[in-house]
Design a protein around this motif. Structure first.
Motif, PDB file in Angstrom:
ATOM      1  N   ASN A 274      37.435  37.248   4.028  1.00 21.22           N
ATOM      2  CA  ASN A 274      36.521  36.393   4.786  1.00 21.22           C
ATOM      3  C   ASN A 274      35.117  36.965   4.895  1.00 21.22           C
ATOM      4  OD1 ASN A 274      35.990  34.154   6.834  1.00 21.22           O
ATOM      5  ND2 ASN A 274      35.626  35.969   8.106  1.00 21.22           N
ATOM      6  N   ALA A 275      34.880  38.167   4.370  1.00 19.77           N
ATOM      7  CA  ALA A 275      33.550  38.779   4.508  1.00 19.77           C
ATOM      8  C   ALA A 275      32.508  37.935   3.781  1.00 19.77           C
ATOM      9  CB  ALA A 275      33.559  40.194   3.944  1.00 19.77           C
ATOM     10  N   VAL A 276      31.380  37.724   4.437  1.00 21.45           N
ATOM     11  CA  VAL A 276      30.339  36.873   3.861  1.00 21.45           C
ATOM     12  C   VAL A 276      28.981  37.332   4.356  1.00 21.45           C
ATOM     13  CG1 VAL A 276      30.547  35.175   5.738  1.00 21.45           C
ATOM     14  CG2 VAL A 276      29.571  34.478   3.549  1.00 21.45           C
ATOM     15  N   MET A 277      28.014  37.324   3.460  1.00 17.46           N
ATOM     16  CA  MET A 277      26.619  37.476   3.857  1.00 17.46           C
ATOM     17  C   MET A 277      26.011  36.089   3.869  1.00 17.46           C
ATOM     18  SD  MET A 277      23.448  39.382   1.955  1.00 17.46           S
ATOM     19  CE  MET A 277      21.763  38.932   2.435  1.00 17.46           C
TER      20      MET A 277
ATOM     21  N   TYR B 117      23.679  39.870  -1.485  1.00 18.83           N
ATOM     22  CA  TYR B 117      24.478  38.650  -1.349  1.00 18.83           C
ATOM     23  C   TYR B 117      25.679  38.661  -2.299  1.00 18.83           C
ATOM     24  CZ  TYR B 117      25.463  33.603  -1.149  1.00 18.83           C
ATOM     25  OH  TYR B 117      26.063  32.382  -1.004  1.00 18.83           O
ATOM     26  N   THR B 118      25.436  38.969  -3.571  1.00 15.58           N
ATOM     27  CA  THR B 118      26.542  38.977  -4.521  1.00 15.58           C
ATOM     28  C   THR B 118      27.465  40.173  -4.313  1.00 15.58           C
ATOM     29  OG1 THR B 118      25.069  40.000  -6.164  1.00 15.58           O
ATOM     30  CG2 THR B 118      25.381  37.611  -6.295  1.00 15.58           C
TER      31      THR B 118
ATOM     32  N   ASN C  29      29.581  38.767  -1.113  1.00 16.48           N
ATOM     33  CA  ASN C  29      30.338  37.522  -1.252  1.00 16.48           C
ATOM     34  C   ASN C  29      31.187  37.470  -2.515  1.00 16.48           C
ATOM     35  OD1 ASN C  29      28.612  37.065   0.885  1.00 16.48           O
ATOM     36  ND2 ASN C  29      28.078  34.992   0.287  1.00 16.48           N
ATOM     37  N   ASN C  30      30.700  38.047  -3.595  1.00 17.63           N
ATOM     38  CA  ASN C  30      31.399  37.886  -4.868  1.00 17.63           C
ATOM     39  C   ASN C  30      32.045  39.169  -5.373  1.00 17.63           C
ATOM     40  OD1 ASN C  30      28.937  35.629  -5.067  1.00 17.63           O
ATOM     41  ND2 ASN C  30      30.962  34.938  -5.680  1.00 17.63           N
ATOM     42  N   PHE C  31      31.266  40.205  -5.608  1.00 13.88           N
ATOM     43  CA  PHE C  31      31.878  41.449  -6.055  1.00 13.88           C
ATOM     44  C   PHE C  31      32.761  42.034  -4.959  1.00 13.88           C
ATOM     45  CE2 PHE C  31      27.724  41.443  -8.458  1.00 13.88           C
ATOM     46  CZ  PHE C  31      28.276  40.935  -9.625  1.00 13.88           C
ATOM     47  N   GLY C  32      32.395  41.812  -3.698  1.00 16.46           N
ATOM     48  CA  GLY C  32      33.259  42.243  -2.601  1.00 16.46           C
ATOM     49  C   GLY C  32      34.600  41.534  -2.633  1.00 16.46           C
ATOM     50  N   THR C  33      34.576  40.246  -2.995  1.00 18.92           N
ATOM     51  CA  THR C  33      35.818  39.479  -3.103  1.00 18.92           C
ATOM     52  C   THR C  33      36.679  39.984  -4.245  1.00 18.92           C
ATOM     53  OG1 THR C  33      34.845  37.487  -2.129  1.00 18.92           O
ATOM     54  CG2 THR C  33      36.768  37.187  -3.547  1.00 18.92           C
TER      55      THR C  33
END
Length: 282
Positions: free
Chosen positions: A93-96, A111-112, A115-119
């Motif tokens: 659920n982590a989001v910037m 941001y990436t 939201n994305n590489f973190g996912t």
């Protein structure tokens, strides 16, 4: 429930909003022998959030976890594997969040990373730890389908067969935003759209690798859309006066995490219990 292994749940981005509501909901619906990990990147906010949790149900345990740190997901996965041997529910659920006044070129790296590489890092680290009957759910959005992307760009994500390939496409999009070529390449100006599509593409790619074994073991891997939520950040973009509270929005996601699996949800983007079409109708 007796004579069962205590369940373990993990929620990222859990110090406020939907993430906090998911932790509270899991804590209330799980048993005293179970553990819910409330994670975030600020130690003070994690501690405050844990202090505010209900005193009944599962134990809530705070952990510092910055998904933008390339090594953090693997490090935390090792810790949880050592403590518990596996995990039963994961909510990514982590989001910037970005606002209308933010310059996408200035925020794209962070941001990436979140939201994305973190996912995808979370998926690589924790999907192997999911136990039989478990759930791995990535919080995305109804914007995360190819309906919202120019057809010329569909193949970038529709044909991504691995997390590495999804990451490659995210990096190319990030670079195009930063160098100013994204508009000429038909990318939407609203950066949430490609980001959410990439999250769903990541779920679909990993599901393609794991489907048969996960379904045999009763595991659900899916993206989830909580719908519009009344939060200050959403209010910067839309009128959210009639939208659900975080606690209300969490309910169908918790049902997906704790109720019996519908195999039709596997690898899909699910909103209010229904899988949304990934591609536009032919």
């Amino acid at each position: 429930m007796t004579n069962r292994t205590p369940r373990v749940a993990l929620v990222t981005g859990a110090t406020q909003g939907l993430g906090l509501a998911l932790v509270e909901g899991l804590a209330r619906r799980l048993d005293a022998a179970d553990t819910v990990y409330l994670t975030g990147r600020d130690a003070g906010r994690v501690a405050d959030a844990v202090a505010g949790m209900p005193r009944t149900g599962a134990r809530v345990r705070g952990e510092l976890f910055d998904v933008a740190d390339p090594a953090a997901a693997a490090r935390l996965a090792d810790v949880i594997a050592e403590r518990h041997g596996g995990v039963d529910v994961v909510f990514g659920n982590a989001v910037m969040r970005v606002g209308p006044d933010d310059d996408p070129r200035a925020v794209m790296d962070e941001y990436t990373q979140v939201n994305n590489f973190g996912t995808t890092r979370l998926m690589r680290a924790f999907a192997p730890l999911v136990r039989d009957g478990g759930r791995f759910l990535v919080v995305a959005s109804s914007l995360g389908t190819l309906h919202h992307l120019a057809p010329v760009l569909h193949g970038r994500f529709d044909r991504a067969a691995s997390l590495d390939e999804v990451d490659k496409q995210v990096a190319a999009w990030r670079d195009a935003v930063q160098d100013g070529s994204a508009a000429a390449g038909a990318w939407p100006a609203f950066v949430n759209i490609p980001s959410k599509i990439a999250q769903v593409a990541a779920v679909r790619a990993l599901a393609g690798e794991r489907r048969a074994e996960d379904l045999r073991r009763g595991i659900l891997l899916a993206a989830v859309c909580p719908g519009m939520i009344n939060t200050p950040t959403s209010g910067l973009w839309w009128d959210v006066s009639g939208a659900a509270t975080p606690a209300e929005a969490a309910v169908p996601l918790l049902d997906l995490a704790l109720n019996p699996i519908d195999p039709a949800h596997y690898g899909e983007l699910v909103r209010y219990g229904r899988a949304l079409p990934w591609r536009p109708a032919a």
